[in-house]
Design a protein around this motif. Structure first.
Motif, PDB file in Angstrom:
ATOM      1  N   TYR A   1     -52.309  80.292 -26.012  1.00  0.00           N
ATOM      2  CA  TYR A   1     -52.022  79.083 -25.243  1.00  0.00           C
ATOM      3  C   TYR A   1     -52.565  77.826 -25.921  1.00  0.00           C
ATOM      4  O   TYR A   1     -51.849  76.836 -26.052  1.00  0.00           O
ATOM      5  N   ALA A   2     -53.813  77.859 -26.371  1.00  0.00           N
ATOM      6  CA  ALA A   2     -54.422  76.670 -26.984  1.00  0.00           C
ATOM      7  C   ALA A   2     -53.655  76.237 -28.231  1.00  0.00           C
ATOM      8  O   ALA A   2     -53.457  75.044 -28.471  1.00  0.00           O
ATOM      9  N   GLU A   3     -53.196  77.199 -29.013  1.00  0.00           N
ATOM     10  CA  GLU A   3     -52.422  76.868 -30.219  1.00  0.00           C
ATOM     11  C   GLU A   3     -51.059  76.277 -29.850  1.00  0.00           C
ATOM     12  O   GLU A   3     -50.586  75.336 -30.483  1.00  0.00           O
ATOM     13  N   ALA A   4     -50.431  76.833 -28.819  1.00  0.00           N
ATOM     14  CA  ALA A   4     -49.137  76.299 -28.366  1.00  0.00           C
ATOM     15  C   ALA A   4     -49.304  74.866 -27.853  1.00  0.00           C
ATOM     16  O   ALA A   4     -48.454  74.011 -28.111  1.00  0.00           O
ATOM     17  N   VAL A   5     -50.395  74.597 -27.169  1.00  0.00           N
ATOM     18  CA  VAL A   5     -50.659  73.242 -26.678  1.00  0.00           C
ATOM     19  C   VAL A   5     -50.881  72.298 -27.858  1.00  0.00           C
ATOM     20  O   VAL A   5     -50.353  71.182 -27.874  1.00  0.00           O
ATOM     21  N   ASP A   6     -51.634  72.754 -28.863  1.00  0.00           N
ATOM     22  CA  ASP A   6     -51.874  71.922 -30.053  1.00  0.00           C
ATOM     23  C   ASP A   6     -50.570  71.583 -30.770  1.00  0.00           C
ATOM     24  O   ASP A   6     -50.361  70.442 -31.182  1.00  0.00           O
TER      25      ASP A   6
ATOM     26  N   LEU B   1     -40.456  75.431 -26.626  1.00  0.00           N
ATOM     27  CA  LEU B   1     -40.149  76.854 -26.469  1.00  0.00           C
ATOM     28  C   LEU B   1     -41.393  77.705 -26.679  1.00  0.00           C
ATOM     29  O   LEU B   1     -41.627  78.684 -25.958  1.00  0.00           O
ATOM     30  N   GLY B   2     -42.199  77.342 -27.677  1.00  0.00           N
ATOM     31  CA  GLY B   2     -43.434  78.076 -27.929  1.00  0.00           C
ATOM     32  C   GLY B   2     -44.411  77.947 -26.773  1.00  0.00           C
ATOM     33  O   GLY B   2     -45.056  78.927 -26.374  1.00  0.00           O
ATOM     34  N   LEU B   3     -44.528  76.756 -26.230  1.00  0.00           N
ATOM     35  CA  LEU B   3     -45.424  76.539 -25.090  1.00  0.00           C
ATOM     36  C   LEU B   3     -44.921  77.302 -23.868  1.00  0.00           C
ATOM     37  O   LEU B   3     -45.698  77.957 -23.173  1.00  0.00           O
ATOM     38  N   SER B   4     -43.638  77.244 -23.630  1.00  0.00           N
ATOM     39  CA  SER B   4     -43.055  77.957 -22.497  1.00  0.00           C
ATOM     40  C   SER B   4     -43.302  79.460 -22.627  1.00  0.00           C
ATOM     41  O   SER B   4     -43.679  80.134 -21.659  1.00  0.00           O
ATOM     42  N   SER B   5     -43.130  79.983 -23.823  1.00  0.00           N
ATOM     43  CA  SER B   5     -43.363  81.401 -24.078  1.00  0.00           C
ATOM     44  C   SER B   5     -44.831  81.764 -23.870  1.00  0.00           C
ATOM     45  O   SER B   5     -45.157  82.800 -23.292  1.00  0.00           O
ATOM     46  N   SER B   6     -45.710  80.908 -24.343  1.00  0.00           N
ATOM     47  CA  SER B   6     -47.143  81.144 -24.173  1.00  0.00           C
ATOM     48  C   SER B   6     -47.527  81.118 -22.698  1.00  0.00           C
ATOM     49  O   SER B   6     -48.312  81.945 -22.236  1.00  0.00           O
TER      50      SER B   6
ATOM     51  N   ALA C   1     -49.654  62.981 -21.703  1.00  0.00           N
ATOM     52  CA  ALA C   1     -50.432  62.669 -20.496  1.00  0.00           C
ATOM     53  C   ALA C   1     -50.964  63.950 -19.856  1.00  0.00           C
ATOM     54  O   ALA C   1     -52.129  64.009 -19.433  1.00  0.00           O
ATOM     55  N   LEU C   2     -50.145  64.970 -19.810  1.00  0.00           N
ATOM     56  CA  LEU C   2     -50.577  66.234 -19.208  1.00  0.00           C
ATOM     57  C   LEU C   2     -51.593  66.966 -20.087  1.00  0.00           C
ATOM     58  O   LEU C   2     -52.557  67.549 -19.583  1.00  0.00           O
ATOM     59  N   ILE C   3     -51.388  66.933 -21.394  1.00  0.00           N
ATOM     60  CA  ILE C   3     -52.309  67.613 -22.310  1.00  0.00           C
ATOM     61  C   ILE C   3     -53.681  66.941 -22.275  1.00  0.00           C
ATOM     62  O   ILE C   3     -54.715  67.614 -22.296  1.00  0.00           O
ATOM     63  N   GLU C   4     -53.683  65.624 -22.216  1.00  0.00           N
ATOM     64  CA  GLU C   4     -54.941  64.886 -22.264  1.00  0.00           C
ATOM     65  C   GLU C   4     -55.633  64.792 -20.916  1.00  0.00           C
ATOM     66  O   GLU C   4     -56.800  64.398 -20.847  1.00  0.00           O
ATOM     67  N   ALA C   5     -54.948  65.170 -19.842  1.00  0.00           N
ATOM     68  CA  ALA C   5     -55.559  65.152 -18.512  1.00  0.00           C
ATOM     69  C   ALA C   5     -56.545  66.307 -18.387  1.00  0.00           C
ATOM     70  O   ALA C   5     -56.313  67.390 -18.928  1.00  0.00           O
ATOM     71  N   PRO C   6     -57.643  66.099 -17.678  1.00  0.00           N
ATOM     72  CA  PRO C   6     -58.561  67.215 -17.437  1.00  0.00           C
ATOM     73  C   PRO C   6     -57.828  68.345 -16.725  1.00  0.00           C
ATOM     74  O   PRO C   6     -56.923  68.114 -15.941  1.00  0.00           O
ATOM     75  N   ALA C   7     -58.191  69.561 -17.042  1.00  0.00           N
ATOM     76  CA  ALA C   7     -57.626  70.775 -16.429  1.00  0.00           C
ATOM     77  C   ALA C   7     -56.224  71.108 -16.917  1.00  0.00           C
ATOM     78  O   ALA C   7     -55.586  71.971 -16.365  1.00  0.00           O
ATOM     79  N   ALA C   8     -55.729  70.456 -17.965  1.00  0.00           N
ATOM     80  CA  ALA C   8     -54.378  70.768 -18.437  1.00  0.00           C
ATOM     81  C   ALA C   8     -54.385  71.525 -19.754  1.00  0.00           C
ATOM     82  O   ALA C   8     -53.378  72.070 -20.137  1.00  0.00           O
TER      83      ALA C   8
ATOM     84  N   PRO D   1     -55.113  77.653 -19.547  1.00  0.00           N
ATOM     85  CA  PRO D   1     -54.803  78.263 -18.254  1.00  0.00           C
ATOM     86  C   PRO D   1     -55.989  78.222 -17.307  1.00  0.00           C
ATOM     87  O   PRO D   1     -55.827  78.149 -16.111  1.00  0.00           O
ATOM     88  N   GLN D   2     -57.220  78.214 -17.839  1.00  0.00           N
ATOM     89  CA  GLN D   2     -58.396  78.200 -16.984  1.00  0.00           C
ATOM     90  C   GLN D   2     -58.872  76.779 -16.685  1.00  0.00           C
ATOM     91  O   GLN D   2     -59.815  76.582 -15.955  1.00  0.00           O
ATOM     92  N   GLY D   3     -58.251  75.760 -17.306  1.00  0.00           N
ATOM     93  CA  GLY D   3     -58.570  74.387 -16.966  1.00  0.00           C
ATOM     94  C   GLY D   3     -59.443  73.669 -17.976  1.00  0.00           C
ATOM     95  O   GLY D   3     -59.744  72.509 -17.793  1.00  0.00           O
ATOM     96  N   ALA D   4     -59.857  74.320 -19.052  1.00  0.00           N
ATOM     97  CA  ALA D   4     -60.671  73.642 -20.063  1.00  0.00           C
ATOM     98  C   ALA D   4     -59.784  73.053 -21.133  1.00  0.00           C
ATOM     99  O   ALA D   4     -58.776  73.639 -21.493  1.00  0.00           O
ATOM    100  N   LYS D   5     -60.168  71.907 -21.642  1.00  0.00           N
ATOM    101  CA  LYS D   5     -59.373  71.275 -22.701  1.00  0.00           C
ATOM    102  C   LYS D   5     -59.536  72.070 -23.973  1.00  0.00           C
ATOM    103  O   LYS D   5     -60.635  72.525 -24.284  1.00  0.00           O
ATOM    104  N   PRO D   6     -58.431  72.268 -24.766  1.00  0.00           N
ATOM    105  CA  PRO D   6     -58.534  73.097 -25.976  1.00  0.00           C
ATOM    106  C   PRO D   6     -59.449  72.481 -27.018  1.00  0.00           C
ATOM    107  O   PRO D   6     -59.639  71.328 -27.130  1.00  0.00           O
TER     108      PRO D   6
END
Length: 141
Positions: free
Chosen positions: A51-56, A84-89, A126-133, A136-141
Motif C-alpha cells: 500500500y505505501a509503495e502504491a501511494v508513493d 490502477l496500482g493503488l486500486s489493486s493495493s 490532498a487525500l495523500i497529504e491529509a492525516p490518516a490517508a 490502511p491503518q492511518g499512518a502517513k507513509p
C-alpha cells in the motif's frame, strides 16, 4: 463470417476436406482459447504493490500531472497506471478509505481529459497529504 459453435465448425470442416477441417478446428479452438485467455489475463495479473509503495507512486504521478512534466499521453498513462496500482493495493488490503475510493472511480474514466487529470491529481494529493490517508491503518507513509 460470424464465429460458429464447435459442432457447426466441425461439420462444416468435414464437408470441406481434411485441410479445411484442420483450419476450421484451429479457428474454433482460437475462439475458445481467446475467451479463456481474457479471463486468465485478469487472474494472472501482477501482484499488488504494498500500500505505501502504491501511494508513493500515485503521489509521484499526481505531482507530474500538475507540473506538466511530460507529454499529455505519457502523463495519462502514468496517472492511470498509478490509479490502477493503488486500486489493486487497496483491494488486496481490504481498504476502502477515501483515497482508495477515488482511485477506483478515477481509474475507469476514459478518455481522461487533461482537466480531469489535473482535478484528480489535486484531489489525490490532498487525500495523500491529509492525516490518516497514507496507509490502511492511518499512518502517513
Amino acid at each position: 463470417m460470424a464465429p460458429r459453435s464447435l459442432p457447426t465448425a466441425l461439420s462444416t470442416a468435414a464437408a470441406l476436406g481434411a485441410t479445411a477441417a484442420t483450419a476450421a478446428i484451429a479457428a474454433a479452438g482460437a475462439v475458445v482459447l481467446s475467451l479463456s485467455s481474457a479471463r486468465a489475463g485478469v487472474m494472472g495479473a501482477a501482484k499488488a504493490l504494498p500500500y505505501a509503495e502504491a501511494v508513493d507512486r500515485t503521489h509521484t504521478a499526481a505531482q507530474a500531472v500538475l507540473a506538466g512534466a511530460g507529454a499529455e499521453t505519457c502523463l495519462r498513462g502514468k496517472l492511470t497506471n498509478a490509479l490502477l496500482g493503488l486500486s489493486s493495493s487497496c483491494e488486496a488490503t481490504g481498504d476502502r478509505n477515501p483515497l482508495c475510493q477515488l482511485a477506483d472511480k478515477a481509474a475507469v474514466v476514459t478518455p481522461m481529459s487533461l482537466a480531469f487529470m489535473r482535478d484528480t491529481a489535486t484531489q489525490l494529493l490532498a487525500l495523500i497529504e491529509a492525516p490518516a490517508a497514507g496507509s490502511p491503518q492511518g499512518a502517513k507513509p
